[in-house]
Design an enzyme around this catalytic site. Structure first.
Site, mmCIF file in Angstrom:
data_model
loop_
_atom_site.group_PDB
_atom_site.id
_atom_site.type_symbol
_atom_site.label_atom_id
_atom_site.label_comp_id
_atom_site.label_asym_id
_atom_site.label_seq_id
_atom_site.Cartn_x
_atom_site.Cartn_y
_atom_site.Cartn_z
ATOM 1 N N LYS A 145 44.208 -31.186 -52.965
ATOM 2 C CA LYS A 145 45.033 -29.984 -53.072
ATOM 3 C C LYS A 145 45.591 -29.881 -54.484
ATOM 4 O O LYS A 145 46.102 -30.864 -55.035
ATOM 5 C CB LYS A 145 46.190 -30.032 -52.068
ATOM 6 N N GLU A 173 46.135 -34.579 -48.165
ATOM 7 C CA GLU A 173 44.871 -34.047 -48.686
ATOM 8 C C GLU A 173 44.823 -34.254 -50.205
ATOM 9 O O GLU A 173 45.562 -33.620 -50.951
ATOM 10 C CB GLU A 173 44.746 -32.564 -48.340
ATOM 11 N N GLU A 186 53.493 -22.438 -40.575
ATOM 12 C CA GLU A 186 53.561 -23.726 -41.269
ATOM 13 C C GLU A 186 55.014 -24.116 -41.425
ATOM 14 O O GLU A 186 55.854 -23.282 -41.766
ATOM 15 C CB GLU A 186 52.969 -23.650 -42.684
ATOM 16 N N GLU A 225 52.207 -31.444 -52.885
ATOM 17 C CA GLU A 225 51.155 -30.692 -52.206
ATOM 18 C C GLU A 225 50.135 -31.603 -51.529
ATOM 19 O O GLU A 225 49.484 -31.212 -50.568
ATOM 20 C CB GLU A 225 50.434 -29.768 -53.195
#
Length: 464
Positions: free
Chosen positions: A324, A321, A265, A330
């Site tokens: 999260k 998203e 990542e 985040e």
């Protein structure tokens, strides 16, 4: 060298490099309630020209959508299964037969990752951490038993496995895991010719110390900023290389100088909370485009400690998203909005020159916010979860929620959102200085707008 030895050497090289791709991938997270279907997501992944896909489970609907495509795929064994897999005979075999065998080889599964950031500080369960390597061994045996020879078994680790990362030559694994866990892990990776999968984010390193770390150095745009490691004499031109090499030297310190890295990542947030610095579209696009350019360079650029070495990588993440947990950043690492449109132009093949992208919005939060902030309920927050978060906030500190109890000056209006907003602000004002956040699993957001009303004054946090 004769012809036969030369051919044999060439064959060995091709076999050893068969699991390494110079094509970049994308992390396909699923923590959102508004994301496109797997089949539509596969189309979108093609549009950003990624060639590899990493998912955080073995979701059969996603794997079905990836059948008969050219994508190289990384799947994952969930954290909660590691202890049972490490101790229960046959469980690893059943997991591989249920989650891998129905799709392989029509899905080009190349990496099977066991757990996610198991050795981070945030994973307090020692039992799970010590189960990691035994679980990896059992999963590897199950994969081998099925003759899935192209699948490498590994585990993604975050930078906090290091207790020292500066200078890079001083890279050292944390003392509590170096001997009992990291050394057996590295032995496993070395023996199976697998990779050290690393989650590496220059954003978080820079955001934690923006005074001493130059933003351009973190974004890979610095022209005249370098750092020379006094231990090796190696010169660094960006923060990413420093972070990667600190892990290289940590492995070398334990006797494993040659294990290859995979960036499991990396990315930069395109948005976040008002008290979070540098999270904006301009910086996210700049970082990711520069990382893509670096990692797709021909010949490979490598790092100062490993010049010319190819580093496979996955950009985090496909989507913003909305479910999260944690601070706002985040939920803002995506290359795409949930409706499938680009947050900014990006081409993971590295073939689109920077001049062809449209102008980016100028950043407005590269300097820390200064002033008062309040922590209130976020728009669209789940009302069922809000009650638990309210109870948690009121259970912390001294007299945190006294004003919203019946008869208190902030009791009215008697609504869940009003009471939770007061509780969140009161909690944050007491605990921010010791690490408390305005998050509450994504239910809260920081605001510069004072929510106080009438005689009810909300506690604030002042950033200076």
């Amino acid at each position: 060298m004769g012809l036969l030895p030369l051919l044999f050497f060439s064959l060995l090289f091709s076999l050893s490099s068969a699991d390494i791709s110079e094509k970049l991938g994308v992390c396909y997270g699923q923590l959102g309630n508004n994301l496109p279907t797997p089949s539509k997501s596969v189309e979108l992944i093609r549009c950003i020209r990624a060639k590899q896909v990493k998912i955080y489970d073995a979701n059969p609907k996603i794997l079905e959508a990836l059948k008969d495509t050219d994508f190289r795929v990384s799947i994952m064994v969930p954290n909660q299964l590691l202890v049972n897999i490490s101790t229960t005979p046959g469980l690893a075999d059943r997991w591989v037969r249920s989650n891998v065998a129905p799709f392989y080889p029509r899905v080009k599964i190349r990496y099977l990752l066991v757990g996610n950031e198991i050795l981070s500080y945030s994973v307090a369960d020692n039992q799970t951490q010590f189960a990691l390597v035994p679980a990896m061994r059992r999963i590897r045996s199950a994969v081998a038993a099925c003759k899935f020879h192209k699948i490498k078994v590994g585990t993604p680790l975050a930078m906090d496995v290091l207790e020292s990362s500066f200078p890079p030559s001083n890279g050292t694994f944390r003392s509590n895991i170096a001997g009992p866990i990291m050394k057996p892990l590295l032995q496993f990776l070395n023996r199976t010719k697998s990779f050290f999968f690393l989650d590496v984010y220059p954003y978080f390193a820079w955001a934690s110390d923006p005074t001493h770390i130059n933003l351009e150095y973190a974004l890979l745009t610095a022209k005249n900023i370098t750092y020379t490691d006094p231990g090796t004499g190696l010169t660094y031109t960006n923060l990413l290389d420093q972070m990667l090499d600190s892990v290289v030297f940590a492995m070398k310190r334990l006797g494993f100088p040659d294990i290859r890295l995979v960036i499991a990542e990396t990315g930069w947030p395109n948005g976040g909370d008002i008290d979070q610095i540098g999270c904006n579209i301009y910086n996210a696009a700049t970082y990711n485009r520069n990382v893509i350019k670096k990692l797709t360079a021909k010949p490979p650029a490598g790092t100062p400690a490993r010049p010319g070495q190819l580093i496979p990588a996955f950009i985090f993440a496909l989507y913003n998203e909305n479910q999260k947990p944690g601070p706002g950043t985040e939920r803002h690492f995506g290359l795409l909005y949930p409706n499938g449109t680009n947050i900014y132009g990006v081409d993971l093949s590295g073939e689109t020159p920077a001049s062809e992208y449209p102008p980016l919005p100028e950043p407005t939060n590269n300097e820390p916010y200064k002033g008062k902030l309040w922590c209130v309920v976020a728009k669209g927050a789940n009302k069922t979860q809000l009650g638990s978060a309210l109870a948690y906030a009121c259970g912390q500190g001294n007299h945190t929620c006294d004003p919203i109890r019946p008869g208190g000056r902030c009791y009215k209006p008697n609504s869940l959102v009003w009471h939770a907003s007061y509780a969140f602000s009161s909690y944050w004002s007491q605990f921010r200085s010791v690490g408390g956040t305005c998050s509450f699993s994504g239910l809260a957001v920081a605001t510069p707008k004072n929510p106080s009303f009438g005689h009810c004054k909300f506690p604030s946090t002042k950033l200076v």
